[in-house]
Design an enzyme around this catalytic site. Structure first.
Site, PDB file in Angstrom:
ATOM      1  N   SER A   1      36.385  43.740  39.745  1.00 30.59           N
ATOM      2  CA  SER A   1      35.021  43.518  39.165  1.00 30.59           C
ATOM      3  C   SER A   1      34.792  43.325  39.425  1.00 30.59           C
ATOM      4  O   SER A   1      32.975  43.592  38.288  1.00 30.59           O
ATOM      5  CB  SER A   1      35.971  41.907  38.780  1.00 30.59           C
ATOM      6  OG  SER A   1      36.386  41.109  39.601  1.00 30.59           O
TER       7      SER A   1
ATOM      8  N   GLU B   1      40.855  54.594  52.254  1.00 25.81           N
ATOM      9  CA  GLU B   1      40.458  52.871  52.255  1.00 25.81           C
ATOM     10  C   GLU B   1      40.673  52.090  53.395  1.00 25.81           C
ATOM     11  O   GLU B   1      40.809  53.097  54.543  1.00 25.81           O
ATOM     12  CB  GLU B   1      41.897  52.199  52.107  1.00 25.81           C
ATOM     13  CG  GLU B   1      41.957  51.234  50.799  1.00 25.81           C
ATOM     14  CD  GLU B   1      42.388  51.657  49.662  1.00 25.81           C
ATOM     15  OE1 GLU B   1      40.444  51.313  49.303  1.00 25.81           O
ATOM     16  OE2 GLU B   1      42.408  51.892  48.934  1.00 25.81           O
TER      17      GLU B   1
ATOM     18  N   ASP C   1      32.709  51.507  45.190  1.00 30.50           N
ATOM     19  CA  ASP C   1      33.300  50.515  43.674  1.00 30.50           C
ATOM     20  C   ASP C   1      32.285  51.090  42.947  1.00 30.50           C
ATOM     21  O   ASP C   1      32.419  51.064  41.354  1.00 30.50           O
ATOM     22  CB  ASP C   1      34.010  49.547  43.847  1.00 30.50           C
ATOM     23  CG  ASP C   1      34.914  49.572  45.367  1.00 30.50           C
ATOM     24  OD1 ASP C   1      35.847  49.924  45.446  1.00 30.50           O
ATOM     25  OD2 ASP C   1      34.416  48.226  45.729  1.00 30.50           O
TER      26      ASP C   1
ATOM     27  N   TYR D   1      36.574  41.824  56.152  1.00 31.80           N
ATOM     28  CA  TYR D   1      36.270  42.873  55.639  1.00 31.80           C
ATOM     29  C   TYR D   1      34.658  42.902  56.704  1.00 31.80           C
ATOM     30  O   TYR D   1      34.611  44.102  57.241  1.00 31.80           O
ATOM     31  CB  TYR D   1      35.421  42.341  54.369  1.00 31.80           C
ATOM     32  CG  TYR D   1      35.473  44.185  53.597  1.00 31.80           C
ATOM     33  CD1 TYR D   1      35.889  45.120  53.197  1.00 31.80           C
ATOM     34  CD2 TYR D   1      34.473  44.447  53.999  1.00 31.80           C
ATOM     35  CE1 TYR D   1      35.330  46.463  52.914  1.00 31.80           C
ATOM     36  CE2 TYR D   1      33.785  45.773  53.690  1.00 31.80           C
ATOM     37  CZ  TYR D   1      34.333  46.469  52.939  1.00 31.80           C
ATOM     38  OH  TYR D   1      33.849  47.605  52.323  1.00 31.80           O
TER      39      TYR D   1
ATOM     40  N   THR E   1      37.335  53.541  54.280  1.00 35.94           N
ATOM     41  CA  THR E   1      36.489  55.706  54.893  1.00 35.94           C
ATOM     42  C   THR E   1      35.412  55.217  54.504  1.00 35.94           C
ATOM     43  O   THR E   1      34.464  55.700  54.956  1.00 35.94           O
ATOM     44  CB  THR E   1      37.385  55.976  54.103  1.00 35.94           C
ATOM     45  OG1 THR E   1      37.804  56.288  53.293  1.00 35.94           O
ATOM     46  CG2 THR E   1      38.790  56.861  55.076  1.00 35.94           C
TER      47      THR E   1
HETATM   48  C1  GLA Z   1      36.450  47.129  49.085  1.00 30.08           C
HETATM   49  C2  GLA Z   1      34.618  47.826  49.185  1.00 30.08           C
HETATM   50  C3  GLA Z   1      34.824  49.351  48.960  1.00 30.08           C
HETATM   51  C4  GLA Z   1      35.976  49.901  49.926  1.00 30.08           C
HETATM   52  C5  GLA Z   1      36.916  49.020  50.100  1.00 30.08           C
HETATM   53  C6  GLA Z   1      38.356  49.773  51.340  1.00 30.08           C
HETATM   54  O1  GLA Z   1      37.006  47.284  47.435  1.00 30.08           O
HETATM   55  O2  GLA Z   1      33.925  47.427  48.412  1.00 30.08           O
HETATM   56  O3  GLA Z   1      33.634  49.552  49.429  1.00 30.08           O
HETATM   57  O4  GLA Z   1      35.478  49.457  52.124  1.00 30.08           O
HETATM   58  O5  GLA Z   1      37.522  47.729  50.393  1.00 30.08           O
HETATM   59  O6  GLA Z   1      38.560  50.583  50.969  1.00 30.08           O
END
Ligand code: GLA
Length: 392
Positions: free
Chosen positions: A129, A36, A174, A224, A38
């Protein structure tokens, strides 16, 4: 099948047939098993695509207009491919528009289309999503316009859509797993080279169970982006100390971190410690999965959660509660928050025989403590984005 019929019926009611290329496409959400925060540090991740997805039915138009209908929320939008800029209201449109904008900027010529979609991925639950919506849009537009775009390239375009149109500086995970996930496999991704390895995950006594805290924090995007900045500061510190071999936190070893830790401001040290140790856990976890050593994998999940909670500080009381409750249940090998954090879901590794009992206990206990009914989903690794039907 039911969804397909519903989409077709609504499409016929909303749009007139243009007689041009038409097709139905899907893209899944994801759950990250380990790794996570990373991905944007050029490190490693190990997600699976899940059985929840977005299905989109689209048909090409003769002009440059795009008309979209979201069948779930019953909202619609219309814009021209010649005039793409992010919406301030109706921000859901930005995921689709962003994908189209990035495709055009990358030199892919697009014609307009009529699009309708339906989703069973819960929104704002950390199951991607938004990535699924970007990916299904890119796939639909690519196929309708007879463009061949490799899945890894498509993932990159969709990531850029999220960066530039939605304003979240997300990494590649994702979109990548939504494009490249495979049924019965976990996807071990090197987020620097974008190389990946499919690691089998099937026919075992264990299953992935997702618990949705049903907490959504507005903070997630700004926090974030702030974490990303903090990681950049940490990486620059190590480049300064250790030279240009350090291009990202991915390049710093645990020993190097320990040697310099005390020279870093406390918050930055915590962020770096999480990322550096998490990268190590993903690689060790991938090896454990290759060997079918699930108890070792579960242990790493538990450590990952601790690190996300204490060092990266992206968990919240409800996620911690779900993890604590899970670890008290029989048959649970590992539990951790998954995704960006500040709410959303936990991912759990559980012996199959204990799943019913797990569900019952978690539902009762979580409700008792928070007043919220959690949602619980059981999933196997699913297939990435694909064509369901297509007529040129
Ligand atoms: C979100 C982001 C991903 C990733 C995660 C954390 O989902 O879209 O790129 O950084 O958080 O691991």
């Amino acid at each position: 099948m039911q969804d397909l019929n519903k989409l077709q019926k609504a499409f016929n009611e909303k749009f007139t047939d243009t007689g041009l290329a038409k097709g139905t496409f899907s893209a899944p959400g994801r759950v990250n098993l380990i790794g996570e925060h990373t991905d944007y540090n050029e490190g490693f991740v190990l997600p699976i695509a899940i059985e929840k997805k977005i299905i989109m039915l689209g048909q090409l138009r003769r002009d440059r207009l795009v008309q979209i209908f979201d069948l779930g929320y019953k909202v619609e939008a219309k814009f021209s491919l010649d005039n793409l800029s992010p919406y301030k209201k109706d921000t859901w449109v930005n995921y689709l528009m962003g994908a189209m904008d990035e495709m055009q900027k990358a030199g892919y010529p697009l014609q307009g289309a009529n699009l309708i979609f339906i989703s069973d991925i819960p929104k704002g639950a950390g199951l991607s999503s938004s990535a699924a919506l970007e990916v299904v849009t890119a796939l639909t537009m690519a196929k309708l316009n007879s463009l061949e775009i490799e899945p890894a390239k498509m993932a990159r375009l969709c990531q850029q859509a999220e960066n530039n149109f939605v304003g979240v500086a997300c990494g590649i995970m994702d979109q990548y797993v939504s494009c490249l996930g495979r049924k019965n496999y976990a996807l071990f991704i090197d987020c620097r080279s974008n190389n990946y390895e499919l690691i089998p995950f099937k026919n075992y006594n264990y299953q992935i169970v997702i618990c949705n805290s049903r907490i959504q924090r507005g903070l997630v995007d700004s926090e974030y982006n702030r974490r990303r900045e903090e990681c950049k500061i940490a990486a620059e510190f190590f480049t300064h100390r250790l030279g240009s071999k350090i291009r990202a936190l991915r390049d710093v070893t645990i020993e190097e971190f320990k040697r310099y830790e005390e020279h870093l401001p406390e918050t930055i040290a915590r962020r770096a410690r999480h990322v550096i140790s998490e990268n190590y856990r993903v690689q060790t976890g991938a090896q454990a999965l290759r060997e079918g050593n699930f108890s070792a994998f579960g242990q790493l999940m538990i450590e990952s959660h601790r690190s996300l909670k204490d060092d990266y500080q992206v968990s919240c009381a409800e996620l911690d509660l779900l993890v604590d409750l899970a670890l008290k249940q029989q048959g649970v090998l590992g539990a951790r928050m998954t995704g960006a954090g500040f709410g959303g879901c936990t991912v759990n590794l559980i012996e199959k025989n204990y799943i019913n009992c797990f569900k019952k206990n978690i539902k009762n206990e979580y409700k008792k403590n928070t007043g919220i009914n959690p949602d619980i989903y059981i999933t196997l690794p699913a297939e990435g984005a694909k064509v369901l039907e297509f007529m040129k």
